[in-house]
Motif scaffolding. Structure first.
Motif, PDB file in Angstrom:
ATOM      1  N   SER A 282      72.143  42.435 -71.728  1.00 54.50           N
ATOM      2  CA  SER A 282      71.323  41.994 -73.027  1.00 54.50           C
ATOM      3  C   SER A 282      69.563  43.030 -72.929  1.00 54.50           C
ATOM      4  CB  SER A 282      70.618  40.643 -72.887  1.00 54.50           C
ATOM      5  OG  SER A 282      71.841  39.725 -72.530  1.00 54.50           O
ATOM      6  N   GLN A 283      68.770  42.331 -73.349  1.00 52.70           N
ATOM      7  CA  GLN A 283      67.940  43.470 -73.896  1.00 52.70           C
ATOM      8  C   GLN A 283      66.671  43.326 -72.712  1.00 52.70           C
ATOM      9  OE1 GLN A 283      68.003  40.443 -75.416  1.00 52.70           O
ATOM     10  NE2 GLN A 283      66.264  39.883 -75.886  1.00 52.70           N
ATOM     11  N   THR A 284      66.438  44.799 -72.699  1.00 47.04           N
ATOM     12  CA  THR A 284      65.496  45.192 -71.075  1.00 47.04           C
ATOM     13  C   THR A 284      64.885  43.538 -71.349  1.00 47.04           C
ATOM     14  OG1 THR A 284      63.662  46.309 -72.275  1.00 47.04           O
ATOM     15  CG2 THR A 284      65.501  47.529 -71.153  1.00 47.04           C
ATOM     16  N   LEU A 285      64.032  43.627 -70.256  1.00 43.81           N
ATOM     17  CA  LEU A 285      63.700  42.326 -68.872  1.00 43.81           C
ATOM     18  C   LEU A 285      62.258  42.230 -70.227  1.00 43.81           C
ATOM     19  CD1 LEU A 285      63.852  39.753 -67.592  1.00 43.81           C
ATOM     20  CD2 LEU A 285      62.198  40.960 -65.473  1.00 43.81           C
ATOM     21  N   ASP A 286      61.622  43.567 -70.204  1.00 49.76           N
ATOM     22  CA  ASP A 286      60.598  43.488 -70.814  1.00 49.76           C
ATOM     23  C   ASP A 286      60.331  44.655 -72.106  1.00 49.76           C
ATOM     24  OD1 ASP A 286      61.534  46.242 -70.077  1.00 49.76           O
ATOM     25  OD2 ASP A 286      58.744  46.907 -70.405  1.00 49.76           O
ATOM     26  N   TYR A 287      59.695  43.819 -73.659  1.00 52.96           N
ATOM     27  CA  TYR A 287      59.487  44.615 -74.708  1.00 52.96           C
ATOM     28  C   TYR A 287      57.965  45.946 -75.156  1.00 52.96           C
ATOM     29  CZ  TYR A 287      62.511  40.746 -76.491  1.00 52.96           C
ATOM     30  OH  TYR A 287      63.807  39.873 -76.712  1.00 52.96           O
ATOM     31  N   ASP A 288      58.847  46.263 -75.963  1.00 53.01           N
ATOM     32  CA  ASP A 288      57.603  47.329 -75.594  1.00 53.01           C
ATOM     33  C   ASP A 288      56.327  46.502 -76.903  1.00 53.01           C
ATOM     34  OD1 ASP A 288      59.029  50.108 -74.906  1.00 53.01           O
ATOM     35  OD2 ASP A 288      59.850  50.100 -76.360  1.00 53.01           O
ATOM     36  N   SER A 289      56.777  45.715 -77.314  1.00 56.49           N
ATOM     37  CA  SER A 289      55.679  44.587 -78.010  1.00 56.49           C
ATOM     38  C   SER A 289      55.921  43.454 -78.224  1.00 56.49           C
ATOM     39  CB  SER A 289      54.946  45.611 -79.494  1.00 56.49           C
ATOM     40  OG  SER A 289      54.762  45.040 -80.583  1.00 56.49           O
ATOM     41  N   ILE A 290      55.345  42.569 -77.523  1.00 49.49           N
ATOM     42  CA  ILE A 290      55.663  40.856 -77.263  1.00 49.49           C
ATOM     43  C   ILE A 290      54.441  40.645 -77.792  1.00 49.49           C
ATOM     44  CG2 ILE A 290      55.314  40.661 -75.180  1.00 49.49           C
ATOM     45  CD1 ILE A 290      58.058  38.892 -74.892  1.00 49.49           C
ATOM     46  N   GLN A 291      54.663  38.934 -78.096  1.00 56.53           N
ATOM     47  CA  GLN A 291      52.974  38.207 -78.201  1.00 56.53           C
ATOM     48  C   GLN A 291      53.091  37.879 -76.336  1.00 56.53           C
ATOM     49  OE1 GLN A 291      51.988  36.814 -80.274  1.00 56.53           O
ATOM     50  NE2 GLN A 291      50.134  35.478 -78.921  1.00 56.53           N
ATOM     51  N   TYR A 292      52.036  38.807 -76.279  1.00 52.23           N
ATOM     52  CA  TYR A 292      51.722  39.324 -73.948  1.00 52.23           C
ATOM     53  C   TYR A 292      50.815  37.172 -74.101  1.00 52.23           C
ATOM     54  CZ  TYR A 292      49.141  40.667 -70.443  1.00 52.23           C
ATOM     55  OH  TYR A 292      48.746  41.272 -68.996  1.00 52.23           O
ATOM     56  N   SER A 293      51.118  38.027 -72.423  1.00 51.25           N
ATOM     57  CA  SER A 293      50.424  36.669 -71.933  1.00 51.25           C
ATOM     58  C   SER A 293      50.308  37.194 -70.504  1.00 51.25           C
ATOM     59  CB  SER A 293      52.398  35.165 -72.056  1.00 51.25           C
ATOM     60  OG  SER A 293      51.729  34.066 -71.087  1.00 51.25           O
ATOM     61  N   ALA A 294      49.427  36.639 -69.923  1.00 52.02           N
ATOM     62  CA  ALA A 294      49.181  37.600 -68.801  1.00 52.02           C
ATOM     63  C   ALA A 294      50.133  36.662 -67.646  1.00 52.02           C
ATOM     64  CB  ALA A 294      47.278  37.048 -67.951  1.00 52.02           C
ATOM     65  N   GLY A 304      62.783  48.678 -53.318  1.00 51.58           N
ATOM     66  CA  GLY A 304      61.813  49.860 -52.847  1.00 51.58           C
ATOM     67  C   GLY A 304      61.021  50.267 -54.488  1.00 51.58           C
ATOM     68  N   GLU A 305      61.700  49.922 -55.364  1.00 54.78           N
ATOM     69  CA  GLU A 305      60.910  50.314 -56.563  1.00 54.78           C
ATOM     70  C   GLU A 305      60.217  49.444 -56.931  1.00 54.78           C
ATOM     71  OE1 GLU A 305      62.987  53.546 -59.054  1.00 54.78           O
ATOM     72  OE2 GLU A 305      64.108  52.941 -58.269  1.00 54.78           O
ATOM     73  N   ILE A 306      59.134  49.930 -57.451  1.00 58.38           N
ATOM     74  CA  ILE A 306      58.115  49.213 -58.428  1.00 58.38           C
ATOM     75  C   ILE A 306      58.189  49.161 -60.026  1.00 58.38           C
ATOM     76  CG2 ILE A 306      55.300  48.154 -58.830  1.00 58.38           C
ATOM     77  CD1 ILE A 306      56.435  47.803 -55.644  1.00 58.38           C
ATOM     78  N   PHE A 307      58.207  48.112 -60.704  1.00 58.78           N
ATOM     79  CA  PHE A 307      58.569  47.658 -62.224  1.00 58.78           C
ATOM     80  C   PHE A 307      57.258  46.767 -62.431  1.00 58.78           C
ATOM     81  CE2 PHE A 307      62.623  48.783 -60.590  1.00 58.78           C
ATOM     82  CZ  PHE A 307      62.923  49.966 -61.031  1.00 58.78           C
ATOM     83  N   ARG A 308      56.749  47.594 -63.813  1.00 62.96           N
ATOM     84  CA  ARG A 308      55.816  46.766 -64.232  1.00 62.96           C
ATOM     85  C   ARG A 308      56.028  46.974 -66.009  1.00 62.96           C
ATOM     86  NH1 ARG A 308      53.551  50.798 -61.349  1.00 62.96           N
ATOM     87  NH2 ARG A 308      52.104  49.893 -59.234  1.00 62.96           N
ATOM     88  N   PRO A 309      55.622  45.937 -67.025  1.00 60.69           N
ATOM     89  CA  PRO A 309      56.176  46.046 -68.199  1.00 60.69           C
ATOM     90  C   PRO A 309      55.536  47.078 -68.390  1.00 60.69           C
ATOM     91  CG  PRO A 309      55.720  43.520 -67.269  1.00 60.69           C
ATOM     92  CD  PRO A 309      55.159  44.741 -66.064  1.00 60.69           C
ATOM     93  N   GLY A 310      56.201  47.503 -69.550  1.00 57.89           N
ATOM     94  CA  GLY A 310      55.688  48.703 -70.333  1.00 57.89           C
ATOM     95  C   GLY A 310      55.766  50.307 -69.819  1.00 57.89           C
ATOM     96  N   ASN A 311      56.144  49.772 -67.854  1.00 55.76           N
ATOM     97  CA  ASN A 311      56.311  51.715 -67.109  1.00 55.76           C
ATOM     98  C   ASN A 311      54.890  51.739 -67.432  1.00 55.76           C
ATOM     99  OD1 ASN A 311      57.783  52.487 -65.690  1.00 55.76           O
ATOM    100  ND2 ASN A 311      57.898  54.256 -67.433  1.00 55.76           N
ATOM    101  N   VAL A 312      53.990  51.022 -67.028  1.00 58.73           N
ATOM    102  CA  VAL A 312      52.849  50.994 -66.969  1.00 58.73           C
ATOM    103  C   VAL A 312      51.959  51.461 -65.212  1.00 58.73           C
ATOM    104  CG1 VAL A 312      51.589  49.972 -68.846  1.00 58.73           C
ATOM    105  CG2 VAL A 312      51.707  48.991 -67.107  1.00 58.73           C
ATOM    106  N   THR A 313      50.746  51.771 -65.100  1.00 66.02           N
ATOM    107  CA  THR A 313      50.382  52.252 -63.863  1.00 66.02           C
ATOM    108  C   THR A 313      49.639  50.590 -62.999  1.00 66.02           C
ATOM    109  OG1 THR A 313      48.077  53.177 -64.413  1.00 66.02           O
ATOM    110  CG2 THR A 313      49.920  54.697 -63.573  1.00 66.02           C
ATOM    111  N   LYS A 314      48.954  50.613 -61.976  1.00 72.85           N
ATOM    112  CA  LYS A 314      48.726  49.388 -61.460  1.00 72.85           C
ATOM    113  C   LYS A 314      46.937  49.106 -62.308  1.00 72.85           C
ATOM    114  CE  LYS A 314      48.319  46.315 -57.597  1.00 72.85           C
ATOM    115  NZ  LYS A 314      48.289  46.249 -55.930  1.00 72.85           N
TER     116      LYS A 314
END
Length: 664
Positions: A282-294, A304-314
């Motif tokens: 299916s599509q990736t778990l995160d969208y580049d643009s979506i109705q945001y929810s904290a 051992g790898e860290i993933f964040r929505p949109g591939n941003v820094t912490k």
């Protein structure tokens, strides 16, 4: 069981049974919302018919005549093609091919197959003006007879006779032709049976109204558009590239099989393939643009790898959480759902253009559900309902029907056949692997071909019944010339039914070649519907029961196999059951389940003693009906002897109840 009864009782009203009877026999008197039209019922059961007022739409000229034809018994007999039926591939076949008028064919089938057919497909004449349709029948009703039977005036009877005798191709003639056949076809369907009818613009609107009348408006299922050709020039204002498939059901107790999505992107496999089937990403778990929810903006650690929505820094993620924007990247799944999905194999990491991304898996036969206890994996079959646009795919076009035939014949033997793919789809929508499919406008035999091909592909045991008018072909008619020459060159009868018969044989041989190790029913029993000739009719008319003389020529003219086949079918055994020859002191009788048939003359007292002994000694031998061919047994003393001994047998210790019938 009890729950069903309770639910049924909740919906029961004082007149439920009466309405059910009315709905079965007068479906046209119920509106689409289920309400009953009592005025329509009055018109249906009126003692007289005003033919002068009959016209277009449902009050077409000849409607009452069509009802009469549907109610009239056929005078044809069923003649088995013994040479064909005795061949090894046909001897035990449960498939049936009938050469004869389908009106007679349907009447014969109703005696054994009433309520037994799961799927009917027909491709009747479209009444285009160029397809050769003209109304014709051989019912020699006189004006006086119609006046009496239909309670009509002399003028009204003349109008009907004119329509039936002059070979009309009018709308009324076509509707009259179809109405009698559809009335019979309805009774052949199972309660969960479905009928599909091919038609084009010439009669589509009329056929829809006619089927509403026969099956009930509430039993309309769908109208499918079907592509006939992808391209082509035309001199008309619009290029005509489609026709239609009308679909009706017998009752609302129908479920159509849905389309499996197997193969539609579901091509990847993992360790869960046995229980979940293949999967697609299916599509990736995160969208580049979506109705945001904290609540959906969190860190995921995988391998051992860290993933964040949109591939941003912490820092960027924390700042975004403070801003709580209306739209930005976040995960599609909550933390709990992700944890469950990850632990149960629904998550995978793939390398993309902008680095590694988290994808979710969509399995063909499994998904994640949630109940009060939490998340769980549910196994199911992923499919979707058939669209009314399904048959616009080019594989269902007439171009493909020509390809189907070209694989079997070296010449163009048939102009208007439907492709095998169309009939395969229709059958798979309705029929399980052991159902019977009927086509009473069999044409080139596409339906039979499709049933055999499906059985070969999925191991099913579907049966087919085909009925085709043995229209004599002529080399002087352009559309018939090639077929005529083909049949002539192959030493086959030059009638249309033999194109279908030859097509089925060739298709069966090809299927056998492609599946040499599969056990399949690729044969068929062939029967011809015969109208007794005038000489035989004269003998039947002049036969005197009191003459004490048998007329063996009548039996010889019909033929014993024909008498047996006709009787077996009339008594509900169908057209694939064989009667067992029983020797009774030198006399041969024929036994099938509850019936014993005496056809030849020569039944004696010694034969009767042998029969009584058989009843007494053989526990499995217990026919409840004894049937005599009356023309072989005019001597009342023979009949009296049989009846006397049967009374003794009925009064004996076994307490039997044997019915005695003489048929003429």
């Amino acid at each position: 069981m009890i729950k069903d009864s309770i639910q049924q009782n909740e919906n029961t009203t004082p007149n439920s049974k009466q309405l059910a009877v009315l709905k079965e026999h007068f479906p046209a008197c119920f509106k689409s919302d289920g309400s009953f039209d009592v005025e329509r019922l009055k018109a249906e059961i009126a003692g007289t018919t005003n033919v002068v007022q009959e016209g277009y739409e449902l009050k077409f000229l000849g409607k009452s005549y069509a009802k009469l034809l549907a109610s009239t018994e056929t005078t044809t007999v069923i003649q088995p093609n013994e040479a064909h039926n005795s061949l090894p591939e046909n001897a035990n076949s449960e498939n049936i091919y009938i050469s004869g008028d389908n009106l007679d064919g349907l009447k014969h089938l109703l005696k054994s197959y009433n309520g037994a057919i799961k799927c009917i497909y027909i491709d009747p004449p479209y009444n285009t003006g160029s397809d050769g349709f003209v109304y014709a029948d051989n019912f020699n009703y006189t004006k006086d007879t119609l006046q009496e039977k239909l309670s009509v005036s002399e003028e009204e009877a003349e109008r009907i006779l004119d329509l039936t005798k002059r070979g009309s191709a009018s709308h009324s003639a076509w509707l009259m032709f179809m109405y009698s056949r559809l009335l019979l076809a309805k009774d052949l369907l199972k309660d969960d049976g479905v009928i599909f009818i091919s038609i084009d613009d010439n009669e589509q609107a009329n056929l829809k109204l006619l089927c509403d009348d026969v099956f009930g408006e509430e039993n309309f299922v769908a109208e499918f558009a079907r592509i006939t050709k992808k391209a082509g020039k035309t001199t008309e204002l619009i290029a005509d590239n489609n026709d239609y498939l009308l679909c009706y059901r017998r009752t609302d107790d129908v479920e159509l099989n849905k389309n499996s999505l197997e193969g539609q992107g579901y091509v990847l496999e993992d360790e869960f393939v046995e229980e979940r089937g293949p999967y697609k990403l299916s599509q990736t778990l995160d969208y580049d643009s979506i109705q945001y929810s904290a609540s959906l903006d969190y860190e995921i650690e995988l391998n051992g790898e860290i993933f964040r929505p949109g591939n941003v820094t912490k820092e960027q993620m924390l700042e975004r959480q403070k801003r709580n924007p209306k739209s930005d990247s976040c995960w599609r799944w909550s933390r709990d759902l992700f944890d469950f999905g990850n632990q149960n194999g629904f998550v995978v990491v793939k390398e993309g253009k902008n680095g590694k991304r988290i994808y979710t898996k969509t399995y063909l036969n499994a998904t994640i559900r949630k109940n009060a206890k939490g998340y769980f994996v549910e196994n199911f079959e992923r499919n979707k309902a058939t669209s009314t646009l399904e048959f616009l795919d080019n594989k269902y076009s007439n171009d493909n029907s020509r390809k189907d035939l070209s694989k079997l014949f070296d010449v163009k033997v048939f102009d208007y056949s439907k492709p095998v793919s169309l009939l395969e789809k229709i059958v798979t929508l309705v029929a399980s692997d052991s159902d019977t499919v009927l086509d009473f406008f069999s044409g080139s035999g596409t339906t039979a071909h499709a049933v055999m091909k499906l059985n070969a592909d999925d191991g099913g045991n579907r049966k087919y019944i085909s009925v085709q008018l043995p229209e004599v072909l002529s080399p002087d008619v352009d559309s018939q010339k090639i077929a005529y020459e083909f049949l002539k060159e192959n030493n086959l009868p030059t009638s249309l039914d033999y194109i279908g018969i030859e097509r089925i044989k060739r298709a069966a041989a090809k299927i056998k070649e492609e599946h040499p190790d599969k056990e399949m029913d690729l044969g068929f029993k062939h029967y011809i519907l015969q109208e007794p000739n005038q000489n035989t009719l004269d003998k039947l008319d002049s036969f005197d029961k009191a003459s004490l003389l048998a007329d063996t020529t009548i039996m010889e003219e019909f033929g014993k196999p024909t008498i047996l086949a006709t009787w077996l079918n009339a008594d509900g055994y169908g057209l694939t059951v064989q009667a067992e020859a029983i020797d009774l002191a030198g006399y041969t009788a024929y036994y099938c389940q509850k019936h014993l048939y005496l056809i030849d003359p020569g039944f004696t007292l010694e034969s009767m003693k042998a029969l009584l002994s058989k009843y007494d000694a053989e526990g499995h031998f217990n026919p409840e009906n004894m049937v005599l061919f009356g023309y072989s047994f005019p001597d009342w003393s023979i009949n009296e002897m049989i009846e006397k001994n049967l009374r003794i047998l009925n009064d004996g210790e076994k307490n039997l109840k044997i019915n005695f019938t003489v048929r003429y």
